[in-house]
Design an enzyme around this catalytic site. Structure first.
Site, short mmCIF file in Angstrom:
data_model
loop_
_atom_site.label_atom_id
_atom_site.label_comp_id
_atom_site.label_asym_id
_atom_site.label_seq_id
_atom_site.Cartn_x
_atom_site.Cartn_y
_atom_site.Cartn_z
N GLU A 239 0.87 -1.18 0.00
CA GLU A 239 0.00 0.00 0.00
C GLU A 239 0.91 1.23 0.00
OE1 GLU A 239 -4.05 1.66 2.14
OE2 GLU A 239 -2.80 0.23 3.21
N HIS B 114 -9.78 0.06 -0.59
CA HIS B 114 -10.84 0.57 0.31
C HIS B 114 -11.61 1.75 -0.32
CE1 HIS B 114 -7.58 3.30 1.40
NE2 HIS B 114 -7.07 2.50 2.31
N HIS C 251 -15.23 2.83 8.86
CA HIS C 251 -14.79 3.33 7.56
C HIS C 251 -15.97 3.70 6.67
CE1 HIS C 251 -11.00 1.41 8.81
NE2 HIS C 251 -10.40 2.06 7.84
N ASP D 163 -8.67 -4.30 6.52
CA ASP D 163 -7.69 -3.21 6.70
C ASP D 163 -7.19 -3.22 8.15
OD1 ASP D 163 -6.04 -1.11 6.04
OD2 ASP D 163 -7.62 0.42 6.07
N ALA E 217 -6.97 5.27 10.91
CA ALA E 217 -5.64 4.65 10.71
C ALA E 217 -5.75 3.13 10.73
CB ALA E 217 -4.68 5.14 11.79
#
Length: 394
Positions: free
Chosen positions: A128, A218, A256, A279, A316
């Site tokens: 990522e 995402h 999220h 994630d 985060a």
């Protein structure tokens, strides 16, 4: 559900179907038969208790850690603890995700995780970064984000020894086309994310890679919000997914994304174009507190992870496991069970080139499965034919 040796009977997800009374038979580490109980002529275990379901082991293509350890910073022991935590909670195939870091650190992290792939602890590696947008870096270290550099990418791929299965890239980074082509030649999925790209730029990047497996990291997170006069990357990715050109990741943990957003994307593009992901970072499965995410510190308060000392900043990473997200998709977002399971098993397995090996309960697949109860609570987990959680019917 009743077990007799390695024959399991209950409501069963197999081959894209939900069978009300199904049987799966295991021999060694493989599935050797799966289908309706009515097709078996031999004596079988009794039918399962109502609400008991057997589903394939989950496949998480975006996972940074768990159990107090993260793949971007932990040693071999800690990385193994993180992978084992996810495995015992039903994610039997974990792609270990790294974050943006200086090149020498990235290479050393890739080499460590590649060894864990060799051992079977991980199913692959996801990068990522570092070729992301500083404007949409989220919880990534902005000082570690670089312009696209094909020579650097080549060295990272060499360090991965064929185990890098995907990489998140911003479409607006330098040399995007060259980077994407290089990843494709190495069998790695291009994943669009952490981007401030306009809709035309995002659409062009998708068109460049549409002939190969392609995903969105995402979706919605790390992207400009979709506006009716500036639809951005979100609209480009949704359109591509609706046309079957792209798989979009959803972190459907209620933090999220709103549950209604998850439901809407399932309605728009369907489960075969969605990969539910966790994630997850080091805090997954752990109490609130301070945890690492690569070079940065993260504070977890009320199960929500944010950069330490920066208040209500970007999220985060996640603190849920993938089975938590499947459960939430069904029980809160109203996604049907079969669709939620497909999006956490068959779709991500296919995206990563693992179809026929994991992500389904059909003959020839590895014997990875979860036994769940009426509320989709995990009652038992099997990985490669071995029980990780002993099942007792209640």
């Amino acid at each position: 559900m009743t077990l007799r040796g390695q024959i399991l009977r209950g409501q069963l997800v197999t081959g894209g179907r939900l069978l009300s009374d199904g049987v799966v038979e295991i021999s060694g580490d493989r599935v050797v038969w799966a289908g309706p109980a009515s097709q078996r002529t031999d004596p079988l275990p009794e039918r399962a208790a109502a609400g008991t379901t057997i589903i394939p082991g989950l496949v998480d293509v975006h996972c940074h850690g768990a159990g107090g350890f993260g793949f971007p910073e932990a040693d071999e022991f800690g990385s193994t603890v993180a992978a084992d935590h996810h495995r015992t909670n039903g994610t039997t195939s974990v792609i270990g995700s790294l974050v943006s870091a200086p090149p020498q650190i990235l290479r050393s992290r890739i080499e460590l995780l590649a060894g864990l792939v060799d051992e079977g602890t991980l199913a692959g590696i996801h990068l990522e970064g570092p070729f992301l947008s500083v404007l949409r870096c989220g919880a990534q270290d902005p000082d570690s984000i670089l312009d696209g550099d094909p020579a650097l990418l080549e060295s990272l791929l060499e360090a991965g020894r064929g185990h890098i299965r995907s990489m998140t890239i911003a479409p607006e980074t330098a040399h995007f086309d060259e980077l994407a082509s290089l990843l494709e030649r190495h069998g790695a999925v291009v994943s669009i994310g952490h981007t401030d790209a306009s809709n035309p730029i995002a659409t062009r990047s998708i068109a460049h890679s549409a002939h190969a497996p392609l995903s969105a990291t995402h979706l919605f997170n790390g992207m400009a919000p979709m506006h009716h006069r500036a639809p951005g990357a979100v609209a480009a990715c949704l359109a591509a997914a609706a046309k079957g050109q792209m798989v979009v990741e959803l972190v459907g943990d209620g933090v999220h994304l709103a549950d209604e957003t998850v439901a809407t994307v399932f309605d728009l593009v369907g489960p075969h174009q969605i990969a539910l992901v966790s994630d997850a970072m080091a805090a997954a499965g752990m109490p609130d507190g301070r945890y690492p995410l690569g070079p940065l510190d993260v504070d977890v308060v009320g199960g929500v992870a944010r950069l330490a000392g920066q208040g209500e900043t970007a999220i985060a990473g996640g603190t849920s496991r993938l089975m938590d997200i499947v459960r939430r998709a069904v029980n809160h977002a109203g996604v049907d069970l079969l669709s939620a399971v497909i999006a956490a098993t068959a779709t991500p397995a296919s995206l990563m080139g693992l179809a026929g090996m994991v992500g389904d309960l059909v003959p020839g697949c590895r014997a990875d499965l979860i036994v769940t109860g009426p509320e989709l609570e995990t009652r038992a987990v099997m990985a490669a034919g071995n029980w990780l959680m002993n099942y007792t019917e209640s």
